[in-house]
Design an enzyme around this catalytic site. Structure first.
Site, PDB file in Angstrom:
ATOM      1  N   LYS A 258      22.645  37.976  70.570  1.00 41.74           N
ATOM      2  CA  LYS A 258      21.439  37.684  70.387  1.00 41.74           C
ATOM      3  C   LYS A 258      20.635  37.678  68.867  1.00 41.74           C
ATOM      4  O   LYS A 258      21.624  38.679  68.442  1.00 41.74           O
ATOM      5  CB  LYS A 258      20.458  38.875  71.312  1.00 41.74           C
ATOM      6  CG  LYS A 258      21.126  38.527  73.067  1.00 41.74           C
ATOM      7  CD  LYS A 258      19.733  39.314  74.026  1.00 41.74           C
ATOM      8  CE  LYS A 258      19.767  39.336  75.165  1.00 41.74           C
ATOM      9  NZ  LYS A 258      19.818  37.925  75.922  1.00 41.74           N
ATOM     10  N   ARG A 332      24.942  37.698  85.211  1.00 47.00           N
ATOM     11  CA  ARG A 332      26.169  37.530  86.735  1.00 47.00           C
ATOM     12  C   ARG A 332      26.797  37.935  86.715  1.00 47.00           C
ATOM     13  O   ARG A 332      27.146  37.822  88.493  1.00 47.00           O
ATOM     14  CB  ARG A 332      25.835  35.563  86.625  1.00 47.00           C
ATOM     15  CG  ARG A 332      25.927  35.238  85.469  1.00 47.00           C
ATOM     16  CD  ARG A 332      25.804  33.687  84.854  1.00 47.00           C
ATOM     17  NE  ARG A 332      24.773  33.574  84.569  1.00 47.00           N
ATOM     18  CZ  ARG A 332      24.256  32.689  84.561  1.00 47.00           C
ATOM     19  NH1 ARG A 332      24.780  31.321  84.113  1.00 47.00           N
ATOM     20  NH2 ARG A 332      23.109  32.494  83.110  1.00 47.00           N
TER      21      ARG A 332
HETATM   22  N1  BES Z   1      19.222  39.068  79.644  1.00 45.55           N
HETATM   23  C1  BES Z   1      18.779  37.712  80.001  1.00 45.55           C
HETATM   24  C2  BES Z   1      18.041  37.371  79.986  1.00 45.55           C
HETATM   25  C3  BES Z   1      16.512  37.408  80.053  1.00 45.55           C
HETATM   26  C4  BES Z   1      15.970  36.962  78.576  1.00 45.55           C
HETATM   27  C5  BES Z   1      15.349  38.484  80.670  1.00 45.55           C
HETATM   28  C6  BES Z   1      14.542  36.676  78.636  1.00 45.55           C
HETATM   29  C7  BES Z   1      14.260  38.760  79.742  1.00 45.55           C
HETATM   30  C8  BES Z   1      14.002  38.087  79.567  1.00 45.55           C
HETATM   31  C9  BES Z   1      20.831  37.234  80.716  1.00 45.55           C
HETATM   32  O1  BES Z   1      21.777  38.482  80.314  1.00 45.55           O
HETATM   33  C10 BES Z   1      20.579  36.281  79.300  1.00 45.55           C
HETATM   34  O2  BES Z   1      20.752  36.534  78.050  1.00 45.55           O
HETATM   35  N2  BES Z   1      20.416  35.129  79.660  1.00 45.55           N
HETATM   36  C11 BES Z   1      21.007  34.615  79.368  1.00 45.55           C
HETATM   37  C12 BES Z   1      22.041  33.128  79.868  1.00 45.55           C
HETATM   38  C13 BES Z   1      22.767  32.424  78.803  1.00 45.55           C
HETATM   39  C14 BES Z   1      23.394  32.552  77.749  1.00 45.55           C
HETATM   40  C15 BES Z   1      23.765  31.447  79.866  1.00 45.55           C
HETATM   41  C16 BES Z   1      19.685  33.841  78.840  1.00 45.55           C
HETATM   42  O3  BES Z   1      19.206  33.066  79.456  1.00 45.55           O
HETATM   43  O4  BES Z   1      19.348  33.002  77.470  1.00 45.55           O
HETATM   44 MN    MN Z   2      22.512  38.651  78.309  1.00 47.74          MN
END
Ligand code: BES
Ligand code: MN
Ligand code: ZN
Length: 480
Positions: A258, A332
């Site tokens: 991230k 997921r």
């Molecule tokens: N934990 C995150 C989702 C999230 C984002 C929770 C913001 C709370 C606040 C999840 O694991 C994630 O990183 N999701 C990605 C998915 C993508 C890579 C397909 C996302 O939402 O960007």
């Molecule tokens: Mn994630």
């Protein structure tokens, strides 16, 4: 010090009276007090019908003598009581008030008692245990109200479950890792008389949960898998409800790392499982005539020489293969194995809760959570339960077969990232691959509502633990 909400019969004379008005309706208070209220209400600057409060000072200006509070005249009364009581309790922080006595514009039945008491309990919560220099939250310690015993008991369980979840979700990743999540489950189980089985990384591997295992590979904090059970006494063939929670104790994104800002609040990526723990604790107190399971696979998502990679192909517990296209779509993967495990229990209802996608917040904003799946009736049951406790859910059916093509890959059964557009829905479609067809299942994406910067209504700064009370209400409705 946490607040106690107590039946008004026990109130001493030193409790500061709080007069709640609602439009034309005055509080049900003794005549003398009502007269004081009448004389003062017009001078306070409060707008009748618009939420707010006013503290009438004593001569020494220390503790107030009387508190006047306005509830919104329009809309749901339970919600107004819950939020009004939460805002009031928080506002009384640091004013040296030991006890308050609440007078409402109408008699409180079970439901309204529960709402008001929940508001007090939730408004009292503040994650301040690591604050050493600044004073800690100090609101009234005792709150007296004329309500029902059932309402008070339910409020204690509902708000208690939500607060249990918050206090765990708010802990940072250096304090709570997968092992600590499992310890907490064992503690909750021991205190509530629940069964609790914890599997370590070797057992996770043996059980075929390669997807969960893969996500945990990069962290020195090793994964755990947890299964808690509440069994009702003396009920033959009770309905079986299974809750599954996402438990990523910190989500760095892994190798698909991230941005520095994107990582902030990712200690909260375990909120789904914290909610499940809170639900199980409340279930142990409420003792419904239902069999209730709580399940989560806990991992930390970190980059490392042994971390799982992009392009890796892994096999989940149900035998399906997954091509990893983004190690940040890790939730997921952990849920895939947990859902496959949960389906072996043959649940009558299967509910998973996860901070799964940023996309759900893009779709719904910050105050509504997603409910995704093929079971419109179960979705409606969640939406209705949510309405009753003041939590909003929006249903997304997973019926767009064209969109579903986005999770297909030539190299495996499914891939874990679908690219931009409909991200919450494609995540739901991915999860569906690991649920036995015909199972009554709903996926709750709480990423839009799990974290608030500052306190408002019944939410404190930090983890909201949105969803705990909806699930408990769902259980109560099912029991009827
Ligand atoms: N934990 C995150 C989702 C999230 C984002 C929770 C913001 C709370 C606040 C999840 O694991 C994630 O990183 N999701 C990605 C998915 C993508 C890579 C397909 C996302 O939402 O960007
Ligand atoms: Mn994630
Ligand atoms: Zn995540």
């Amino acid at each position: 010090m946490t607040v106690k909400v107590v039946s008004a019969a026990a109130a001493g004379s030193d409790a500061v009276p709080v007069l709640f008005y609602r439009g034309e309706k005055e509080p049900q208070a003794p005549a003398g007090l009502l007269e004081i209220g009448r004389a003062l209400r017009s001078l306070t600057g409060l707008e009748p019908g618009k939420a707010g409060w006013h503290l009438i000072p004593t001569a020494d200006k220390k503790t107030p003598r009387v508190i006047l509070a306005e509830l919104p005249a329009e809309g749901c009364l339970a919600r107004a009581l819950r939020n009004g009581c939460a805002n009031l309790q928080r506002e009384l922080d640091g004013r040296g008030i030991k006890a308050i006595r609440l007078y409402f514009p109408e008699a409180l039945d079970d439901r309204l008692t529960q709402a008001a008491a929940e508001g007090i309990l939730l408004g009292d919560y503040c994650f301040d245990k690591y604050r050493t220099a600044r004073p800690k939250y100090a609101g009234p310690e005792e709150v007296f109200l004329d309500g029902t015993e059932i309402g008070l008991k339910r409020a204690g369980a509902f708000a208690g479950g939500q607060i249990r979840s918050r206090s765990l979700a708010n802990e940072p990743g250096n304090v709570i890792g997968p092992a600590e999540m499992a310890h907490c489950a064992q503690e909750v189980a021991r205190a509530g008389g629940l069964e609790c089985t914890v599997y370590d990384e070797g057992q996770i591997h043996e059980m075929g949960m390669e997807a969960l295992f893969a996500v945990g590979r990069g962290s020195a904090k090793r994964p755990r898998f947890v299964h808690m059970v509440y069994r009702p006494q003396g009920i033959e063939n009770p309905k079986r409800v299974v809750f599954v929670g996402k438990s990523v104790t910190f989500d760095s994104g892994g190798l698909s790392i991230k941005t520095r800002d994107g990582m902030i609040t990712m200690k909260g990526d375990k909120t789904g499982a914290c909610n499940v723990l809170g639900i199980m604790e409340a279930v142990a107190a409420l003792r419904p005539s239902l069999e209730v399971h709580g399940i989560f696979g806990a991992v930390e998502n970190m980059p490392d020489g042994d971390a799982y990679r992009v392009d890796d192909i892994i096999r989940a517990k149900n035998g399906k293969t997954i091509e990893v296209k983004n190690t940040d779509a890790e939730g997921r993967l952990t849920l895939a194995d947990a859902l496959a495990y949960a389906c072996e229990l043959k649940p009558d209802a299967l509910i998973d809760m996860a901070t799964l996608t940023g996309a759900i917040g893009t779709a719904l904003g910050g105050y509504t959570a997603g409910a995704l799946g093929d079971d419109a009736a179960l979705a409606q049951a969640i939406i209705d339960a949510g309405k009753a406790v003041g939590e909003r859910f929006h249903y997304f059916p997973l019926d767009d077969d064209k969109l579903k093509e986005k999770i297909s890959t030539p190299f495996a059964d499914v891939k874990n990232s679908a690219g931009p557009g409909g991200g919450a829905i494609t995540a739901g479609m991915f999860l569906r691959e690991f649920v036995v067809p015909g199972t009554s299942w709903i996926h709750l994406d709480i990423a839009s509502v799990d974290y608030y910067e500052s306190a408002f209504d019944c939410y404190s700064a930090g983890a909201s633990s949105f969803g705990v009370r909806t699930c408990l209400q769902y259980l109560m409705n099912l029991e009827k």
